[in-house]
Design a protein around this motif. Structure first.
Motif, mmCIF file in Angstrom:
data_model
loop_
_atom_site.group_PDB
_atom_site.id
_atom_site.type_symbol
_atom_site.label_atom_id
_atom_site.label_comp_id
_atom_site.label_asym_id
_atom_site.label_seq_id
_atom_site.Cartn_x
_atom_site.Cartn_y
_atom_site.Cartn_z
ATOM 1 N N ALA D 345 0.051 -5.314 -9.272
ATOM 2 C CA ALA D 345 -0.128 -3.866 -9.414
ATOM 3 C C ALA D 345 -0.405 -3.221 -8.059
ATOM 4 O O ALA D 345 0.108 -2.145 -7.745
ATOM 5 C CB ALA D 345 -1.276 -3.586 -10.391
ATOM 6 N N LEU D 346 -1.225 -3.898 -7.243
ATOM 7 C CA LEU D 346 -1.520 -3.345 -5.923
ATOM 8 C C LEU D 346 -0.248 -3.265 -5.082
ATOM 9 O O LEU D 346 0.024 -2.273 -4.414
ATOM 10 C CB LEU D 346 -2.588 -4.204 -5.227
ATOM 11 C CG LEU D 346 -3.928 -4.304 -5.962
ATOM 12 C CD1 LEU D 346 -4.879 -5.261 -5.235
ATOM 13 C CD2 LEU D 346 -4.582 -2.930 -6.130
ATOM 14 N N ASP D 347 0.524 -4.331 -5.120
ATOM 15 C CA ASP D 347 1.771 -4.351 -4.351
ATOM 16 C C ASP D 347 2.720 -3.264 -4.835
ATOM 17 O O ASP D 347 3.406 -2.610 -4.053
ATOM 18 C CB ASP D 347 2.454 -5.724 -4.477
ATOM 19 C CG ASP D 347 1.685 -6.832 -3.764
ATOM 20 O OD1 ASP D 347 0.970 -6.517 -2.784
ATOM 21 O OD2 ASP D 347 1.798 -8.009 -4.180
ATOM 22 N N TRP D 348 2.771 -3.104 -6.148
ATOM 23 C CA TRP D 348 3.662 -2.109 -6.752
ATOM 24 C C TRP D 348 3.295 -0.715 -6.270
ATOM 25 O O TRP D 348 4.135 0.077 -5.845
ATOM 26 C CB TRP D 348 3.545 -2.213 -8.279
ATOM 27 C CG TRP D 348 4.555 -1.429 -9.054
ATOM 28 C CD1 TRP D 348 4.473 -0.115 -9.398
ATOM 29 C CD2 TRP D 348 5.773 -1.915 -9.608
ATOM 30 N NE1 TRP D 348 5.576 0.242 -10.134
ATOM 31 C CE2 TRP D 348 6.400 -0.857 -10.273
ATOM 32 C CE3 TRP D 348 6.405 -3.166 -9.595
ATOM 33 C CZ2 TRP D 348 7.613 -0.981 -10.944
ATOM 34 C CZ3 TRP D 348 7.615 -3.301 -10.262
ATOM 35 C CH2 TRP D 348 8.216 -2.222 -10.926
ATOM 36 N N GLN D 372 -10.714 -3.009 -6.507
ATOM 37 C CA GLN D 372 -9.704 -2.346 -5.673
ATOM 38 C C GLN D 372 -8.774 -1.490 -6.513
ATOM 39 O O GLN D 372 -8.469 -0.351 -6.163
ATOM 40 C CB GLN D 372 -8.868 -3.390 -4.932
ATOM 41 C CG GLN D 372 -9.366 -3.698 -3.542
ATOM 42 C CD GLN D 372 -8.357 -4.585 -2.813
ATOM 43 O OE1 GLN D 372 -7.169 -4.279 -2.769
ATOM 44 N NE2 GLN D 372 -8.844 -5.676 -2.256
ATOM 45 N N ALA D 373 -8.305 -2.069 -7.603
ATOM 46 C CA ALA D 373 -7.371 -1.342 -8.464
ATOM 47 C C ALA D 373 -8.018 -0.067 -8.986
ATOM 48 O O ALA D 373 -7.427 1.017 -8.942
ATOM 49 C CB ALA D 373 -6.933 -2.236 -9.624
ATOM 50 N N ARG D 374 -9.233 -0.245 -9.452
ATOM 51 C CA ARG D 374 -9.926 0.931 -9.999
ATOM 52 C C ARG D 374 -10.122 1.975 -8.910
ATOM 53 O O ARG D 374 -9.902 3.155 -9.134
ATOM 54 C CB ARG D 374 -11.263 0.510 -10.579
ATOM 55 C CG ARG D 374 -11.103 -0.173 -11.937
ATOM 56 C CD ARG D 374 -12.462 -0.466 -12.557
ATOM 57 N NE ARG D 374 -12.338 -0.867 -13.946
ATOM 58 C CZ ARG D 374 -12.908 -1.950 -14.474
ATOM 59 N NH1 ARG D 374 -13.651 -2.749 -13.714
ATOM 60 N NH2 ARG D 374 -12.747 -2.220 -15.746
ATOM 61 N N SER D 375 -10.517 1.488 -7.722
ATOM 62 C CA SER D 375 -10.816 2.455 -6.676
ATOM 63 C C SER D 375 -9.557 3.173 -6.217
ATOM 64 O O SER D 375 -9.624 4.248 -5.647
ATOM 65 C CB SER D 375 -11.521 1.765 -5.496
ATOM 66 O OG SER D 375 -10.613 0.887 -4.881
ATOM 67 N N ARG D 376 -8.387 2.561 -6.450
ATOM 68 C CA ARG D 376 -7.147 3.243 -6.082
ATOM 69 C C ARG D 376 -6.642 4.137 -7.216
ATOM 70 O O ARG D 376 -5.524 4.631 -7.166
ATOM 71 C CB ARG D 376 -6.063 2.225 -5.784
ATOM 72 C CG ARG D 376 -6.332 1.418 -4.539
ATOM 73 C CD ARG D 376 -5.121 0.581 -4.287
ATOM 74 N NE ARG D 376 -5.332 -0.355 -3.200
ATOM 75 C CZ ARG D 376 -4.332 -1.046 -2.649
ATOM 76 N NH1 ARG D 376 -3.106 -0.866 -3.096
ATOM 77 N NH2 ARG D 376 -4.585 -1.882 -1.681
#
Lengths: 416, 116, 212, 1012
Positions: D345-348, D372-376
């Motif tokens: 998901a981060l890469d996407w 990280q995901a949440r913070s983004r």
């Protein structure tokens, strides 16, 4: 037993397949049976089925240390043929062939017996002499077969290299049209289901650890699930026969060797018959799923590891590519091994033993699968009567003392 | 594929240089004429064929051409020792029964694994 | 050992002899060695090949006296004389291969037999049945890797070693007489097969042949 | 041409090199460094195939060896066809041409798909076992259609233009897999001085480092990778093999590595420096220690519709983005059971595309990546999973819901998220295939939710392959394992400084395999477990209902794991489903053991150079060239090429075999013929006990054979059956030369050694093969003495050089041993010379022989002539079931020899001593024009109904020009007592031949001619 049919399938589909019955029960062992069959492979299950069906024996157990059909039944190259050289072997295998021909209907389980014909190639003048000898004998024994020259072979298998360019050019072949292949697992499952329906107890994960013997007579077995009694015990445990014989206190004239096989990736239909070559040593057919099913040679050492040596596989593929140069870019998917109990004369043992009531059916070497129905049928008759069936009688252990061997590799060299 | 220590070449060599020749220590009866048919048949054909520790005869066919013996486990295929003709094995089924029993049952158990 | 037939089967030099590769040169030719050749093959035909059988202790002294070389007592041993023309190689605990310049073998057999007297030994002349191929060039180790199953890595196969092993689908005696040279002793009837194999496997190294 | 899914930057591809290729006839472009799969995804190709059973559209799922769907037919030319190439493992090259393997008329609009859609319900596992049984006669027809619809790619129709070879490699340490663990392992071993081979199946070394997010020593992973690879490739003791898959682990650390040398360049191997190069190479490696650094395979989740194109593995999504600069869609939903998959998901998102949601089956995921995901700003839905993918030819939406994993049920409302891509991750399985190839049984580890390898002696696993996943630990584990392996091989450990890596803290994963659906499994839309074989969760459930309780039964009944991917994605999910259905745990259900090959290997590579003219050695005699030049036809005898007959051109026409043989036979009986007999085995036997030994090994007596004499001998096995024969000559009292049959030479030498070394080591005797040393030329016929006399100094007088004598002397100036023995019944001299001179002698014989009518003859004539004399050929007239007595050769049996020779005891066994055994006789056809068929069976009553009792068969049969008649040798039950009786030979064409049983000696029964 719920009968299988196309109509039934439709009915089940409409009810989301929620109503299929078990194909066999998973019963608890009883204390006592009339007959115990040790070994739940194709031969053992067939024996139980015919015992129940044709000899009215109702109280039968099949003891399998692992899962049904998990030994050589699951590991062979599925070839079925009956063109054996010697009268005794030919009679036994042809008996099996006739049973194969009605087997799916008899047990109401499609074993996919495909009579697509088997070619045994000849590459030397002596190969051709042996082929002529065998086919002539087959014909007089009522077994179908003909001798083909290279042109005749080419017509049946256009992709085979029949040119003189080959290192060992194809000179001809024997051709048995009624021979073919069958779906190996289905044979075990079909017999299991049919035997179960006749009341046979199929006991999986039940390993025989010893025999109960008194005054030279068997009266039961020890197992990991307790003792089970029976006055008649038939051992049909390819790959373990020597081990069981040792438990019963005698030795057998056989050794257990690895026999390897391999498959290619699935391909669109390309090879419509079975092609066997003893001289360059490879045999091949194409399964209904599309895999090229290829049999290798026996490794020369004893081995129970269900694997053999890599050069054996290499030699086999060399032979296959020599015969079929177009397969060079096809890829090998998987290889595996079975354990074959081989007798000095490449013929089986169907015999009484030094222990009364204890019978052995073993030593089929590379020829076990094709004999499955016949082996079970005559062994069942032998167990039921306590005397060997006439077709089984020549395969007694005694022959290794009298010298009356039935040497199937001496002349024919095609004991696969 | 095995790697076999040839006790004459004194090094490990590839299996392809060797031929297996069956069970070791099958001595030909010294007085064959005194044997019964049964005894003679036993000598010719009947074998131990053990699942486990096995003594077998091999020849270093493409090498020194010497026959020698191998003690090998017939399930794990582990070679336990090799020894020259005329010598007796130091490792036998009995001598390793404790040590190998575990190994053997593990090896036997392997048979029932799922094959992919 | 006495009471054997010893026979000089070598003919006068005037009689034309054919090497085991004669037919192969005729049919397959002999690609010339050039600057790009990373392997050069040279046949050394018509040498004297003797098989020596017996106990090492018995044979050692005789060999030393007659040839000025020690009998290699250790497995896989290969010993050459100072000229490099004569060699003796361990084949098995009671078997050695002697290779000498062509024409010396009969006299040598006679001298050895005389010296060994009634000891237990045997000598067999096999000169007509085999030939020796020399391989030189930086790609020889890789060509050998394609051809023999034995580990011919220089670390595992130092100078002074020789083994009998599998070569493709036949057998060979592989030897390393010096740093730059490898030798194959091959049987006459398989010579053409070995030659074709080497040319085929050596193609990518631009193999060249110095014909005999 | 546009590549809609290609990112402008990033990845390891070379954007300056554009490559053209076609897929299903459509032209596309990609870049150097692409795989076919990444190029197809870059071009937005969703459907790459149709499925095997239901013909459902399928897309790319994975990025490596585990890919089940993208299996294509490669090749523009017929000879260059390769079936079943995995697009994820095929490097793109310019001009590549690939097609889907299924789909008619094409994969986009496939008519079989309709059948699958409508009929899928009627094809549960094992349906063919339950149907197609009536009527029985129709099965072969049904089968034809079943076969037609099965199979993946097709075989080429032309022979392979490429070549292959093997390298027999030996090393101390073989490291399989060049990811982080493999690299540090190889480095540690290499620095210690060990001989190291490092192989990796991918196009370049690096493994997970090639798409890693981590920094090593504050730099991207590729920097560190480049440094390490540079060091390794600079070391003499290291062999680096990229594009090389370890396919099979065999006993005692023998490993087969398949190196694809040109598959990334073209469909057939291009020339290199003007020379052919091998397409692929098999390395047969014997290693001291083997290190498995094979990493892991990600497990997909099993949910409804999980086979619709657009469903991918989470890790594959990352790989395509980071390594190939390809984003395989626009809107992503990630369904996961673990932290690691969050990378997708981060890469996407970093690639500039939309992450619709991360659906995490865990109630409270808390690792760094989750934060990280949440913070983004990515929506993270917990305690939930994608329960169904919607869409037909491409995902259109994900249906997500709360799931209760304990009760295996959907526990809340379903939400439908629009997206075109669903990435899933159900955890990671160590790649343990190789470890189980020799039967070792992996064990389940609940902590890593996967099987760990159990290792045999000499093998270790490192990194992901043994369940170690965090990069810092993986690097350290590799170095430690490599060092230990080198030490085990006798080297001293060397130090390896590890790069500094900031560990990413990951939370505990949860066990999730099949995702529950609102409907029960049997009624839910299909949830695929094994995509290649169309095995569904419902299929597995049904199998268990039908009593298939062993996991092996389940697999065989459903075909799970039997595809070309060997169940790399599906097996463990399938086991988990079976376990759930049976109410057991995974380890209770069983384990998973794999068979070679890890990935399929080209037959050609396994065959190597052993094909065509190098398939098997052709052995030649020293006279082979002469035979070729004189038009010989050859017979294969063992590996030898022997002249069979020499057809001559007569009046412009080449003789038939029959004509040539008749001419050759007449020449021998009337003048002189010559045979190249060099192929006979020859064994030099020396030693004071040589005579004693011969007496034990042969059936007949040897103690009185004088120097200068020859004797025929018969050999049996200890079962009394004839196994070889030949003439042995006494060269000196302690010196003999034995001849064996051509085919038996090697086996007989080994046979002699066997008895000497194992039973009678006290006998002082040695055996040496001299088959190749001597060439043997047989001149035979009434004129042979005259011919030889012109060339030799040997006294050929009949009284001084008798039949069965041998003499030394010169023939054509060459030292020779000449044996007066005969296999034709004629006056015969066998001339043996050192093989180097054979051609000289042979030619000299022809120079002098023309006036005597010297005629070369081959094996066919030899057979006729010997059969006329009743001489047997072992292996033709015997078959391993024939005793000397059966052959009527009691004259060759030393019944009263003091030592009970090999075979003697067996002759008195009850069956062997029986009368009425099959015995060798001659057969004279009543019609002399008839040449009986060899192998014809003999009966006494041809009118007997089938089965007809047979009493024997014809072993040898020829036309005899001497007798002007057909004649035969045969074995007949009790034949020795039946001379003069008539027997019948019923043939396939309905003819019945009549023949009289006669003595097997047809010509010169008194044997006078050979004595002249």
């Amino acid at each position: 037993m719920q009968r299988y049919s196309g109509f039934g399938l439709v009915k089940h589909a409409l009810s989301h397949h929620e109503n299929w019955q078990r194909q066999w029960r998973n019963p608890a062992p009883k204390k006592q049976y009339d007959v115990i069959i040790v070994g739940g492979g194709g031969h053992g299950l067939a024996t139980a089925y015919y015992l129940a069906k044709e000899h009215g024996v109702k109280n039968i157990a099949v003891l399998e240390k692992g899962w049904l059909g998990g030994g050589n039944t699951a590991r062979n190259t599925t070839i079925v043929r009956s063109n054996y050289l010697w009268d005794e072997a030919a009679a036994l295998y042809e008996h099996a062939m006739k049973l194969w021909e009605g087997l799916s209907q008899d047990i109401n389980y499609n074993v996919m017996f495909s009579q697509r014909g088997v070619l045994n190639l000849g590459h030397t003048l002596q190969d051709m002499r042996d082929i002529q000898r065998r086919v002539n004998a087959n014909r007089l024994n009522g077994i179908d077969g003909e001798v083909l020259d290279a042109k005749g072979v080419q017509e049946i298998v256009p992709i085979l290299d029949c040119s003189k360019r080959a290192r060992y050019p194809v000179l001809g072949a024997s051709w048995q049209p009624r021979a073919g292949v069958a779906r190996h697992d289905a044979v075990a499952w079909g017999y299991a289901r049919a035997a179960d329906a006749l009341g046979v107890d199929l006991l999986q994960n039940t390993e025989v650890t010893g025999f109960k013997i008194r005054d030279g007579r068997v009266f039961g077995v020890h197992t990991n699930r307790g003792d089970i009694e029976a006055k008649t015990v038939g051992c049909v445990t390819a790959g373990n026969s020597g081990v069981l014989a040792k438990m019963a206190g005698f030795r057998l004239p056989l050794e257990s060797h690895p026999l390897q096989a391999l498959v290619s990736e699935p391909l669109k239909p390309i090879l419509d018959t079975v092609v066997m070559s003893n001289h360059v040593h490879g045999y091949i057919s194409q399964s209904d799923k599309g895999d090229l099913v290829i049999g290798a040679g026996i490794d020369g050492y004893n081995g129970y590891g269900q694997r053999g040596s890599y050069p054996t596989v290499e030699h086999t593929l060399q032979a296959i590519v020599e015969m079929f140069p177009i397969f060079s870019r096809v890829r090998m998917n998987r290889q595996w091994g079975g354990i074959v109990d081989t007798c000095p004369d490449a013929c089986p043992i169907l015999s009484k033993t030094p222990v009364k009531g204890l019978f052995f059916n073993c030593g089929w070497g590379t020829g076990g699968f094709k004999a499955t129905p016949g082996s079970g049928h005559v062994f069942a008759a032998s167990l039921a009567k306590g005397e060997m069936h006439p077709l089984a009688a020549p395969f007694s252990i005694d022959r290794f003392h009298t010298g009356a061997l039935v040497d199937e590799h001496g002349a024919a060299g095609v004991a696969h | 594929m095995f790697q076999i220590y040839c006790p004459y070449c004194e090094e490990l060599r590839e299996e392809e240089e060797f031929h297996p020749k069956g069970e070791a220590h099958i001595a030909r009866p010294l007085d064959p004429e005194a044997c019964s048919d049964e005894e003679w048949g036993d000598y010719l054909f009947f074998r131990d064929n053990p699942r486990g520790v096995h003594h077998e005869l091999w020849v270093h066919a493409v090498g020194c051409r010497k026959f020698f013996n191998i003690t090998r486990h017939t399930v794990s295929y582990e070679i336990l020792e090799t020894y020259r003709m005329g010598e007796q094995p130091t490792i036998t089924a009995e001598s390793v029964s404790g040590d190998l029993a575990g190994r053997e049952s593990a090896a036997t158990a392997r048979q029932e694994g799922v094959r992919a | 050992m006495s009471n054997v037939n010893i026979y000089d089967s070598r003919a006068d030099a005037a009689i034309p002899a054919e090497s085991p590769l004669a037919f192969s040169y005729h049919r397959s030719g002999a690609p010339a060695a050039g600057a790009a050749s990373r392997v050069v093959l040279r046949e050394r035909p018509f040498l004297g090949h003797l098989i020596l059988r017996g106990g090492a202790i018995v044979l050692d002294e005789a060999v030393r006296d007659e040839l000025g070389m020690n009998l290699p007592g250790r497995p896989q041993g290969l010993v050459l004389d100072a000229s490099g023309e004569r060699s003796i190689q361990w084949l098995s605990p009671d078997e050695w291969l002697l290779i000498v310049p062509g024409g010396e073998e009969f006299a040598l057999e006679g001298r050895l037999r005389e010296r060994l007297g009634d000891a237990s030994f045997a000598i067999v002349n096999v000169s007509g049945g085999q030939t020796l191929l020399e391989l030189e060039g930086d790609a020889v180790p890789e060509l050998l890797m394609k051809s023999v199953i034995y580990d011919a890595h220089p670390q595992h196969f130092p100078v002074g070693k020789g083994v009998t092993t599998v070569f493709a689908k036949t057998t060979t005696i592989l030897r390393r007489p010096d740093e730059s040279r490898w030798e194959l002793v091959i049987r006459r009837s398989f010579a053409d097969y070995c030659y074709r194999w080497l040319l085929d496997a050596g193609e990518e190294y631009a193999i060249g042949v110095v014909a005999a | 041409m546009s590549q809609p899914n290609r990112l402008v930057r990033g990845g390891r591809i070379d954007r300056t090199r554009t490559l053209s290729f076609t897929f299903n006839g459509q032209a596309y472009q990609g870049h150097a460094g692409d795989t076919l799969a990444s190029a197809l995804l870059a071009n937005g190709v969703d459907i790459v195939n149709r499925s095997f059973k239901y013909s459902r559209p399928r897309g790319i799922v994975a990025a490596g060896a585990e890919e089940p769907n993208a299996v294509v037919q490669l090749g523009a030319s017929e000879a260059g066809q390769v079936p079943n190439v995995r697009a994820t493992q095929q490097a793109l090259f310019d001009g590549l041409s690939a097609r889907s393997t299924n789909g008619w008329p094409n994969v986009q609009r496939d008519l079989m798909g309709l059948v699958g859609k409508l009929g899928g319900q009627f094809m549960p596992p094992g349906f063919y076992y339950k149907t197609f049984m009536a009527p029985a006669s129709l099965w072969m027809t049904y089968e034809k259609y079943i076969r037609k619809s099965a199979g993946l790619g097709r075989s080429p129709a032309e022979a392979d233009p490429d070549i292959y070879d093997h390298l027999h490699r030996h090393c101390d340490v073989l490291v399989i897999g060049a990811g982080p663990a493999g690299l540090t392992a190889a480095l540690a071993a290499a620095r210690s001085g060990a001989r190291v081979i490092l192989c990796d199946e991918q196009e370049e070394l690096g493994g997970s480092l090639l798409d890693s997010r981590e920094l090593l020593d504050d730099e991207s992973a590729s920097e560190w990778l480049a440094t390490v690879v540079a060091e390794l490739s600079g070391r003499h003791n290291v062999t680096l093999l990229p594009r090389t898959t370890a396919n099979g682990y065999h006993d005692h650390n023998f490993v087969t590595l398949h190196e694809r040398r040109t598959e990334h360049l073209a469909e057939t191997a291009p020339l290199a420096n003007g020379h052919r190069q091998v397409r692929s190479r098999l390395h047969r490696v014997r290693a001291g220690r083997v290190i498995l650094a094979t990493g892991t395979h990600e497990r997909p989740l099993v949910y409804a519709g999980n086979d619709v194109p657009g469903n991918l593995l989470a890790g594959a999504v990352s790989t395509y983005i980071r390594r190939y600069g390809v984003v395989p869609g626009q809107k992503l939903v990630l369904s996961t059971s673990n932290d690691h998959a969050y990378r997708a998901a981060l890469d996407w998102q970093e690639a500039g595309r939309e992450v619709v949601a991360i659906v995490d089956a865990r109630e409270a995921p808390d690792g760094e990546l989750v934060d990280q995901a949440r913070s983004r700003g990515i929506r993270v839905v917990t305690g939930s999973a994608v329960i169904e993918a919607k869409g037909e030819k491409r995902v259109t939406a994900a249906r997500i819901a709360r799931v209760d994993l304990d009760r295996f049920a959907v526990a809340g409302a379903v939400e439908e998220l629009h997206c075109d891509t669903i990435a899933s991750s159900g955890g990671y399985s160590p790649v343990i295939h190789l470890a189980s190839h020799t039967g070792a049984r992996p064990t389940w580890n609940d902590e890593i939710l996967g099987f760990e390898p159990s290792l045999v002696k000499g093998v270790s696993a490192t990194g992901g392959a043994r369940g170690t996943y965090a990069l810092p630990q993986v690097l350290a584990d590799g170095a430690e394992t490599g060092s230990q392996a080198a030490v085990a091989c006798g080297y001293t450990a060397a130090s390896v400084e590890l790069p500094r890596v900031d560990a990413i803290r990951e939370g505990q994963a949860c066990a999730l395999y099949q995702v529950p659906h609102e409907k029960p499994t049997l009624r839910a839309p299909k949830q695929f477990v094994d995509l290649q074989n169309d095995v569904t969760a419902a299929g597995i459930e049904l199998a268990t209902r039908e009593g298939f309780e062993s996991i092996e039964h389940v697999k065989r009944y459903t075909a799970m794991g039997f595809g070309t991917d060997q169940g790399k994605l599906g097996n463990i999910n399938g086991m988990a489903i079976a376990a759930r259905c049976l109410g057991r745990t995974i380890p209770e259900v069983g384990t998973t053991v794999f068979r070679p090959n890890y990935t399929p290997v080209t037959f050609g590579a396994i065959v190597g150079r052993h094909c065509g003219e190098l398939f098997d050695p052709e052995r030649y005699t020293a006279l082979h060239q002469w035979h070729v030049e004189h038009g010989a036809e050859f017979e294969d005898v063992g590996q030898w090429k022997r002249p069979w007959y020499y057809p001559q051109r007569v009046a412009g026409k080449l003789e038939t075999m029959h004509e040539a043989v008749a001419r050759e036979c007449r020449a021998v009986r009337e003048a002189v013929g010559i045979l190249d007999a060099s192929t006979l085995g020859k064994i030099d036997i020396q030693g004071p006990d040589a005579r004693e030994f011969l007496g034990r090994i042969y059936t007949n007596k040897w103690e009185k054979l004088a120097v200068g004499k020859c004797r025929y001998g018969l050999m049996c096995k200890d079962d009394g059956m004839v196994t070889d024969d030949g003439v042995t000559s006494c060269l000196a009292d302690n010196h003999f030369v034995m001849t064996t049959t051509t085919g038996g030479a090697a086996a007989i030498l080994e046979w002699l050694e066997l008895w000497h070394q194992t039973e009678w080591p006290e006998l002082d005797v040695t055996f040496t093969s001299v088959t190749d040393h001597w060439a043997t030329m047989t001149i035979t016929g009434p004129e042979s003495r005259k011919l030889l006399a012109e060339l030799t100094d040997i006294d050929l007088d009949r009284d001084s050089f008798k039949f069965m004598d041998w003499r030394e002397g010169k023939v054509a100036g060459v030292p020779a041993r000449v044996f007066r023995i005969s296999f034709t019944g004629e006056l015969t001299f066998e001339i043996n010379v050192q093989a180097h001179y054979a051609m000289h002698v042979w030619k000299a014989l022809f120079e002098h022989g023309e006036k005597y009518g010297l005629t070369p003859y081959g094996t066919e004539t030899m057979h006729v002539l010997r059969a006329e004399k009743g001489f047997i050929i072992v292996g033709q007239d015997t078959d391993g079931s024939v005793t000397p007595e059966d052959l009527g050769m009691q004259w060759c049996v030393g019944y009263d020899k003091p030592f009970s020779w090999i075979g003697k005891r067996a002759l008195t066994r009850s069956d062997t001593a029986r009368e009425n055994r099959k015995q060798l006789v001659g057969l004279k056809p009543k019609d002399k024009a008839v040449v009986l068929e060899e192998g014809a069976q003999i009966v006494l009553d041809p009118k007997h109904p089938v089965p007809v009792p047979m009493v024997g068969h014809v072993t040898s049969s020829y036309y005899s020009p001497t007798l002007d008649s057909g004649f035969a040798l045969a074995v007949v039950k009790g034949g020795h007592q039946k001379l003069g009786e008539t027997v019948y030979l019923p043939m396939a064409d309905g003819q019945v031949h009549e023949a009289e049983i006669v003595s097997p000696i047809f010509v010169d029964p008194k044997g006078e001619r050979q004595h002249v």
